[in-house]
Design a protein around this motif. Structure first.
Motif, PDB file in Angstrom:
ATOM      1  N   PHE A 187       9.841  -7.890  -6.882  1.00  0.00           N
ATOM      2  CA  PHE A 187       9.477  -6.473  -6.830  1.00  0.00           C
ATOM      3  C   PHE A 187       8.305  -6.142  -7.755  1.00  0.00           C
ATOM      4  CE2 PHE A 187      10.238  -1.840  -7.253  1.00  0.00           C
ATOM      5  CZ  PHE A 187      10.463  -1.525  -5.921  1.00  0.00           C
ATOM      6  N   ALA A 188       7.954  -7.053  -8.637  1.00  0.00           N
ATOM      7  CA  ALA A 188       6.902  -6.773  -9.627  1.00  0.00           C
ATOM      8  C   ALA A 188       5.578  -6.420  -8.971  1.00  0.00           C
ATOM      9  CB  ALA A 188       6.733  -7.979 -10.556  1.00  0.00           C
ATOM     10  N   ALA A 189       5.312  -6.978  -7.803  1.00  0.00           N
ATOM     11  CA  ALA A 189       4.042  -6.727  -7.112  1.00  0.00           C
ATOM     12  C   ALA A 189       4.130  -5.561  -6.128  1.00  0.00           C
ATOM     13  CB  ALA A 189       3.601  -7.985  -6.375  1.00  0.00           C
ATOM     14  N   TRP A 190       5.259  -4.860  -6.099  1.00  0.00           N
ATOM     15  CA  TRP A 190       5.459  -3.753  -5.155  1.00  0.00           C
ATOM     16  C   TRP A 190       4.399  -2.681  -5.364  1.00  0.00           C
ATOM     17  CZ3 TRP A 190       6.937   1.345  -6.487  1.00  0.00           C
ATOM     18  CH2 TRP A 190       7.312   2.162  -5.403  1.00  0.00           C
ATOM     19  N   ASN A 191       3.792  -2.218  -4.289  1.00  0.00           N
ATOM     20  CA  ASN A 191       2.752  -1.183  -4.362  1.00  0.00           C
ATOM     21  C   ASN A 191       2.652  -0.517  -2.990  1.00  0.00           C
ATOM     22  OD1 ASN A 191       0.205   0.219  -4.323  1.00  0.00           O
ATOM     23  ND2 ASN A 191      -0.412  -0.962  -6.116  1.00  0.00           N
ATOM     24  N   VAL A 192       2.943   0.785  -2.955  1.00  0.00           N
ATOM     25  CA  VAL A 192       2.864   1.527  -1.693  1.00  0.00           C
ATOM     26  C   VAL A 192       1.842   2.657  -1.787  1.00  0.00           C
ATOM     27  CG1 VAL A 192       5.225   0.972  -0.982  1.00  0.00           C
ATOM     28  CG2 VAL A 192       4.786   3.028  -2.367  1.00  0.00           C
TER      29      VAL A 192
END
Length: 271
Positions: A187-192
């Motif tokens: 989830f560390a790279a999650w970006n919306v």
């Protein structure tokens, strides 16, 4: 469905029973503010804010607990890492369908704000007339992840679980579903943040300067990317401005909603 602050039945959405409550006028009489709670929230944890919001704006207010929270049906763990997108695209439109809300102002807090933004930026739904984003998340930040890790310690070793059990039928499912997803290494790279580019309704963004879960970078992302009108309310508080500084929030939301209604009325051409 029953437009009531204490309905006798739950909403049935995608096969799940969801707890809900309503305040103010029904959808046939006025626009509706739809409240989307934070990652550990539920209907009851909005406390008296929904009723005060209905009184201040004169609009209807619908609040519901997402599956896995409050008195809604439980979920299976682990939650998928795109759970906010799934809530936005698969559940929120069905909630609008079954409640008959056809003029909606989405008011989301924290994860709820992200869900509202994802929906408005992904689906052209003319029922959605505006967005109120309180403490939104569009990408992870080290300081926010550290606070979420600290919450896990509090849940395991202090009294957070006992406090949550007062409001959630399944406190383990509510907490671990949220905490486990956010702290998953994937989830560390999650970006919306891209969804902001496609929002075409006015936004009111609300943020506490001392928010332990997100910095002003989240609000700056909205300001830098949005093509729609954006108003901001920045307060000296932490993660829950509607609880910590309710009067400025109610004032700002009241003015925002009144302006939306005036604009919509001006755009209606008499027959």
């Amino acid at each position: 469905m029953e437009w009531s602050s204490a309905p006798t039945e739950k909403l049935r959405v995608n096969g799940a029973a969801l707890e809900y409550a309503c305040y103010g006028p029904a959808p046939s009489e006025a626009p509706t503010i739809v409240l989307l709670h934070e990652g550990l929230g539920c209907t009851a944890l909005w406390r008296d804010f929904p009723s005060r919001l209905a009184e201040r704006t004169g609009l209807g207010v619908l609040v519901y607990s997402r599956q896995g929270y409050g008195k809604s049906d439980p979920i299976s763990l682990p939650r998928p890492l795109d759970f906010q997108t799934r809530e936005a695209l698969d559940v929120l439109p069905r909630v609008l369908d079954v409640t008959g809300v056809d003029r909606a102002i989405l008011f989301g807090h924290s994860d709820g704000a992200t869900i509202a933004a994802i929906y408005a930026g992904s689906v052209e739904d003319r029922r959605v007339r505006g967005l109120i984003l309180e403490a939104p998340h569009f990408f992870t930040e080290p300081s926010g992840l550290a606070s979420i890790a600290a919450a896990r310690e509090a849940y395991e070793s202090v009294d957070l679980k006992a406090k949550m059990a007062k409001y959630h039928l399944d406190p383990d499912g509510a907490f671990k579903g949220w905490n486990g997803a956010w702290l998953d290494p994937g989830f560390a790279a999650w970006n919306v943040a891209e969804v902001i580019d496609y929002i075409r309704v006015p936004i009111l963004a609300i943020q506490g300067r001392q928010d332990q879960y997100g910095t002003m970078a989240q609000i700056e992302e909205i300001e830098n990317r949005a093509y729609c009108p954006v108003d901001t309310l920045i307060l000296d508080c932490e993660h829950a401005p509607h609880q910590e500084s309710p009067e400025p929030v109610l004032d700002a939301v009241g003015e925002y909603c009144a302006r939306l209604i005036r604009i919509e009325a001006a755009q209606v051409i008499p027959a």
